[in-house]
Design a protein around this motif. Structure first.
Motif, PDB file in Angstrom:
ATOM      1  N   PRO A 179       0.811  -1.224   0.000  1.00 42.17           N
ATOM      2  CA  PRO A 179       0.000   0.000   0.000  1.00 42.17           C
ATOM      3  C   PRO A 179       0.846   1.277   0.000  1.00 42.17           C
ATOM      4  O   PRO A 179       0.546   2.224  -0.731  1.00 42.17           O
ATOM      5  N   MET A 180       1.905   1.291   0.798  1.00 40.83           N
ATOM      6  CA  MET A 180       2.759   2.472   0.850  1.00 40.83           C
ATOM      7  C   MET A 180       3.496   2.660  -0.474  1.00 40.83           C
ATOM      8  O   MET A 180       3.646   3.787  -0.956  1.00 40.83           O
ATOM      9  N   MET A 181       3.942   1.574  -1.061  1.00 40.53           N
ATOM     10  CA  MET A 181       4.645   1.667  -2.337  1.00 40.53           C
ATOM     11  C   MET A 181       3.727   2.242  -3.412  1.00 40.53           C
ATOM     12  O   MET A 181       4.156   3.065  -4.235  1.00 40.53           O
ATOM     13  N   VAL A 183       1.225   4.324  -3.020  1.00 41.79           N
ATOM     14  CA  VAL A 183       1.045   5.757  -2.778  1.00 41.79           C
ATOM     15  C   VAL A 183       2.270   6.545  -3.234  1.00 41.79           C
ATOM     16  O   VAL A 183       2.147   7.594  -3.881  1.00 41.79           O
ATOM     17  N   ILE A 184       3.451   6.048  -2.925  1.00 46.07           N
ATOM     18  CA  ILE A 184       4.676   6.746  -3.308  1.00 46.07           C
ATOM     19  C   ILE A 184       4.856   6.738  -4.828  1.00 46.07           C
ATOM     20  O   ILE A 184       5.355   7.711  -5.413  1.00 46.07           O
ATOM     21  N   LEU A 185       4.440   5.665  -5.492  1.00 44.18           N
ATOM     22  CA  LEU A 185       4.506   5.635  -6.950  1.00 44.18           C
ATOM     23  C   LEU A 185       3.590   6.683  -7.560  1.00 44.18           C
ATOM     24  O   LEU A 185       3.931   7.306  -8.580  1.00 44.18           O
ATOM     25  N   LEU A 186       2.432   6.908  -6.950  1.00 47.79           N
ATOM     26  CA  LEU A 186       1.536   7.969  -7.409  1.00 47.79           C
ATOM     27  C   LEU A 186       2.209   9.333  -7.274  1.00 47.79           C
ATOM     28  O   LEU A 186       2.195  10.147  -8.207  1.00 47.79           O
ATOM     29  N   VAL A 187       2.810   9.578  -6.110  1.00 49.69           N
ATOM     30  CA  VAL A 187       3.525  10.838  -5.892  1.00 49.69           C
ATOM     31  C   VAL A 187       4.678  10.974  -6.888  1.00 49.69           C
ATOM     32  O   VAL A 187       4.897  12.047  -7.473  1.00 49.69           O
ATOM     33  N   GLY A 188       5.399   9.868  -7.101  1.00 47.80           N
ATOM     34  CA  GLY A 188       6.513   9.896  -8.040  1.00 47.80           C
ATOM     35  C   GLY A 188       6.056  10.201  -9.456  1.00 47.80           C
ATOM     36  O   GLY A 188       6.716  10.962 -10.185  1.00 47.80           O
ATOM     37  N   PHE A 189       4.922   9.628  -9.863  1.00 52.13           N
ATOM     38  CA  PHE A 189       4.381   9.909 -11.198  1.00 52.13           C
ATOM     39  C   PHE A 189       4.100  11.401 -11.362  1.00 52.13           C
ATOM     40  O   PHE A 189       4.432  12.003 -12.393  1.00 52.13           O
ATOM     41  N   LEU A 190       3.486  12.024 -10.343  1.00 55.14           N
ATOM     42  CA  LEU A 190       3.170  13.451 -10.414  1.00 55.14           C
ATOM     43  C   LEU A 190       4.446  14.291 -10.448  1.00 55.14           C
ATOM     44  O   LEU A 190       4.525  15.285 -11.196  1.00 55.14           O
ATOM     45  N   LEU A 191       5.440  13.910  -9.654  1.00 55.44           N
ATOM     46  CA  LEU A 191       6.693  14.665  -9.629  1.00 55.44           C
ATOM     47  C   LEU A 191       7.435  14.569 -10.964  1.00 55.44           C
ATOM     48  O   LEU A 191       8.026  15.546 -11.429  1.00 55.44           O
ATOM     49  N   LEU A 192       7.414  13.393 -11.576  1.00 53.83           N
ATOM     50  CA  LEU A 192       8.105  13.221 -12.850  1.00 53.83           C
ATOM     51  C   LEU A 192       7.375  13.930 -13.990  1.00 53.83           C
ATOM     52  O   LEU A 192       7.977  14.211 -15.028  1.00 53.83           O
ATOM     53  N   GLU A 194       6.352  16.940 -13.687  1.00 47.97           N
ATOM     54  CA  GLU A 194       6.685  18.372 -13.608  1.00 47.97           C
ATOM     55  C   GLU A 194       7.804  18.783 -14.563  1.00 47.97           C
ATOM     56  O   GLU A 194       7.641  19.870 -15.159  1.00 47.97           O
ATOM     57  N   PRO A 195       8.942  18.208 -14.736  1.00 47.24           N
ATOM     58  CA  PRO A 195       9.504  17.086 -13.963  1.00 47.24           C
ATOM     59  C   PRO A 195      10.381  17.593 -12.816  1.00 47.24           C
ATOM     60  O   PRO A 195      10.970  18.666 -12.892  1.00 47.24           O
ATOM     61  N   ASP A 196      10.438  16.767 -11.739  1.00 47.25           N
ATOM     62  CA  ASP A 196      11.288  17.082 -10.590  1.00 47.25           C
ATOM     63  C   ASP A 196      11.870  15.770 -10.071  1.00 47.25           C
ATOM     64  O   ASP A 196      11.423  15.219  -9.068  1.00 47.25           O
ATOM     65  N   PHE A 197      12.858  15.275 -10.790  1.00 52.03           N
ATOM     66  CA  PHE A 197      13.463  13.982 -10.471  1.00 52.03           C
ATOM     67  C   PHE A 197      14.169  14.018  -9.115  1.00 52.03           C
ATOM     68  O   PHE A 197      14.128  13.045  -8.355  1.00 52.03           O
ATOM     69  N   GLY A 198      14.805  15.139  -8.791  1.00 54.49           N
ATOM     70  CA  GLY A 198      15.512  15.260  -7.520  1.00 54.49           C
ATOM     71  C   GLY A 198      14.580  15.128  -6.330  1.00 54.49           C
ATOM     72  O   GLY A 198      14.876  14.407  -5.364  1.00 54.49           O
ATOM     73  N   ALA A 199      13.430  15.823  -6.387  1.00 54.15           N
ATOM     74  CA  ALA A 199      12.453  15.721  -5.295  1.00 54.15           C
ATOM     75  C   ALA A 199      11.909  14.302  -5.192  1.00 54.15           C
ATOM     76  O   ALA A 199      11.662  13.801  -4.089  1.00 54.15           O
ATOM     77  N   PHE A 200      11.722  13.641  -6.327  1.00 47.98           N
ATOM     78  CA  PHE A 200      11.254  12.252  -6.328  1.00 47.98           C
ATOM     79  C   PHE A 200      12.231  11.348  -5.584  1.00 47.98           C
ATOM     80  O   PHE A 200      11.831  10.511  -4.772  1.00 47.98           O
ATOM     81  N   VAL A 201      13.518  11.523  -5.839  1.00 53.20           N
ATOM     82  CA  VAL A 201      14.536  10.718  -5.160  1.00 53.20           C
ATOM     83  C   VAL A 201      14.496  10.959  -3.650  1.00 53.20           C
ATOM     84  O   VAL A 201      14.530  10.015  -2.845  1.00 53.20           O
ATOM     85  N   VAL A 202      14.414  12.240  -3.238  1.00 56.29           N
ATOM     86  CA  VAL A 202      14.428  12.573  -1.813  1.00 56.29           C
ATOM     87  C   VAL A 202      13.186  12.035  -1.107  1.00 56.29           C
ATOM     88  O   VAL A 202      13.270  11.430  -0.030  1.00 56.29           O
ATOM     89  N   ILE A 203      12.007  12.254  -1.701  1.00 56.94           N
ATOM     90  CA  ILE A 203      10.762  11.809  -1.073  1.00 56.94           C
ATOM     91  C   ILE A 203      10.702  10.286  -0.983  1.00 56.94           C
ATOM     92  O   ILE A 203      10.270   9.713   0.026  1.00 56.94           O
ATOM     93  N   THR A 204      11.169   9.608  -2.028  1.00 60.07           N
ATOM     94  CA  THR A 204      11.217   8.140  -1.991  1.00 60.07           C
ATOM     95  C   THR A 204      12.154   7.657  -0.886  1.00 60.07           C
ATOM     96  O   THR A 204      11.842   6.712  -0.154  1.00 60.07           O
ATOM     97  N   THR A 205      13.289   8.321  -0.748  1.00 57.40           N
ATOM     98  CA  THR A 205      14.241   7.947   0.306  1.00 57.40           C
ATOM     99  C   THR A 205      13.636   8.144   1.688  1.00 57.40           C
ATOM    100  O   THR A 205      13.799   7.302   2.581  1.00 57.40           O
ATOM    101  N   ILE A 206      12.946   9.262   1.878  1.00 53.32           N
ATOM    102  CA  ILE A 206      12.312   9.532   3.176  1.00 53.32           C
ATOM    103  C   ILE A 206      11.293   8.449   3.506  1.00 53.32           C
ATOM    104  O   ILE A 206      11.307   7.842   4.593  1.00 53.32           O
ATOM    105  N   ALA A 207      10.383   8.192   2.565  1.00 49.82           N
ATOM    106  CA  ALA A 207       9.280   7.262   2.829  1.00 49.82           C
ATOM    107  C   ALA A 207       9.781   5.852   3.106  1.00 49.82           C
ATOM    108  O   ALA A 207       9.431   5.236   4.123  1.00 49.82           O
ATOM    109  N   PHE A 208      10.623   5.329   2.222  1.00 51.92           N
ATOM    110  CA  PHE A 208      11.071   3.951   2.396  1.00 51.92           C
ATOM    111  C   PHE A 208      12.142   3.831   3.470  1.00 51.92           C
ATOM    112  O   PHE A 208      12.302   2.768   4.073  1.00 51.92           O
TER     113      PHE A 208
END
Length: 409
Positions: A179-181, A183-192, A194-208
């Protein structure tokens, strides 16, 4: 003489031992001595980074501010805006400190949903503001809001709340991890988008990272890490501009006036600084040579003006902030305050990973990404988000100390 002093001390202790009233008074005095309410090492390290960032943003932005019609040719344009953002951030940090961690836990799902909504809104044509080909900002009159910066806080809060709620099933891939994965994939899709690959990396690192610290199955985590690495490689390889960044990073001097322009000038700044720098305000690279000198490449200006010593001080201050964040989190977990502990460690992960990536980019150790240096670089949303995160971190520390003294959080 030594024997006489030792004998005198022995007699004094013996006299005190046979005087119960005096001994009780001394114990009461020790207990009533004012204990530190907050972690002063964390506070002064963060204040040092904020103040040094204010000075260096001014130094790095003078030339571009004086030469731009957008700024009205005012040399102090970015200084004043950064000072205002810093004041607002500190004010909101103080407000966030007033909220008990139990309240933050209640708000975590709501804030996360609000963050997702903002990431959707910023992608709406005509609503989100586009700069240099990236649509990452919402225009709010005189300022711009970057939802991805707020999402970093919301991700830390939500991941901690999710882990605490699912603590009994964290070993299960289907019930705890999937379930958490999703949700984070949804957030990652929205960030990419924009694109904002750096924020995607940071947010993924925080969550996992929070999930891992909360007890997710190690084998599942390793599989995720491998899958994430493969996914990042695919994303880079299928995107021409990301692929160009990789090639420019591998050999910036091969195309020093093209793909490797920004990195080559950053490396020149580091080389010019040597041990003690050319002096505050003496940077040449900030004079329209190094793009984004006051934002993404602020560390390069610090290296040129303050030298290796200045960079070492910045690295040491960040190391202290991250170390104190993990220490505060560990203390909270010892007190069975799992949500607070995971939030503190999530904030430590955020600041540590983002500062590491930014420094690595500036030094040519990592490919160029659009990530600022936390607590230091120019940018209203980033500074405000960092200050709010520090306010929450200090709240965790304060509640820890209250509980240790037998009080209530």
């Amino acid at each position: 003489m030594k024997f006489a002093n030792a004998l005198s001390g022995f007699l004094h202790r013996a006299e005190r031992k046979h005087d119960p009233a005096r001994a009780a008074a001394e114990r009461l005095a020790r207990q009533s001595a004012p204990a530190r309410e907050l972690d002063l090492i964390l506070i002064w390290s963060a204040v040092g980074l904020l103040l040094l960032g204010l000075v260096m943003v001014y130094s790095a932005s003078i030339a571009i501010a004086e030469g731009s019609r957008f700024t009205g040719y005012q040399s102090h344009y970015f200084l004043m805006r950064h000072a205002i953002f810093l004041a607002v951030g500190i004010g909101l940090g103080l407000v966030s400190f007033q909220f008990p961690m139990a309240r933050w836990q209640q708000l975590a799902p709501v804030l996360f949903v609000a963050g997702v909504v903002l990431l959707v809104v910023v992608l709406i044509p005509g609503v989100g503001r586009e700069v240099n080909g990236a649509q990452r900002w919402l225009s709010l009159g005189p300022v711009n809001l970057q939802p991805s910066e707020l999402m970093k806080i919301f991700a830390a809060l939500y991941a901690a709340d999710y882990t605490v709620r699912k603590l009994d099933v964290m070993g299960s891939f289907m019930k705890g991890f999937l379930p958490m994965m999703s949700v984070i994939l949804l957030v990652g899709f929205l960030l990419l988008r924009e694109p904002d690959f750096g924020a995607f990396v940071v947010i993924t690192t925080i969550a996992f990272g929070v999930l891992f610290l909360g007890g997710v199955n190690v084998r599942v985590f390793i599989l995720l890490a491998v899958a994430a690495l493969i996914g990042f490689v695919v994303l880079i390889w299928t995107s021409p501009y990301r692929r160009d960044r990789i090639f420019g990073f591998m050999d910036p001097w091969q195309d020093a006036f093209g793909k490797g322009y920004q990195l080559s000038h950053s490396l020149i700044a580091f080389g010019r600084g040597e041990w003690f720098g050319v002096g505050l305000g003496g940077s040449v690279e900030k004079l329209f040579y190094l793009p984004e000198a006051h934002t993404d490449f602020l560390l390069a200006v610090i290296a040129e003006e303050l030298g290796f010593v200045g960079v070492a001080v910045v690295v040491a201050l960040f190391a202290l902030v991250v170390q104190r964040a993990f220490l505060i989190g560990r203390e909270a977990i010892k007190l069975e305050r799992y949500f607070s502990g995971l939030v503190a460690q999530g904030i430590g992960l955020w600041i540590g990973v983002q500062s590491f990536i930014n420094m690595g980019v500036n030094m040519g150790l990592l490919p160029t990404k659009g990530l600022t240096l936390p607590l230091m670089s120019f940018g209203g949303s980033g500074i405000v988000a960092n200050c709010v995160a520090l306010g929450i971190l200090l709240r965790v520390d304060w509640e820890n100390r209250q509980l240790k003294r037998g009080g209530r959080a």
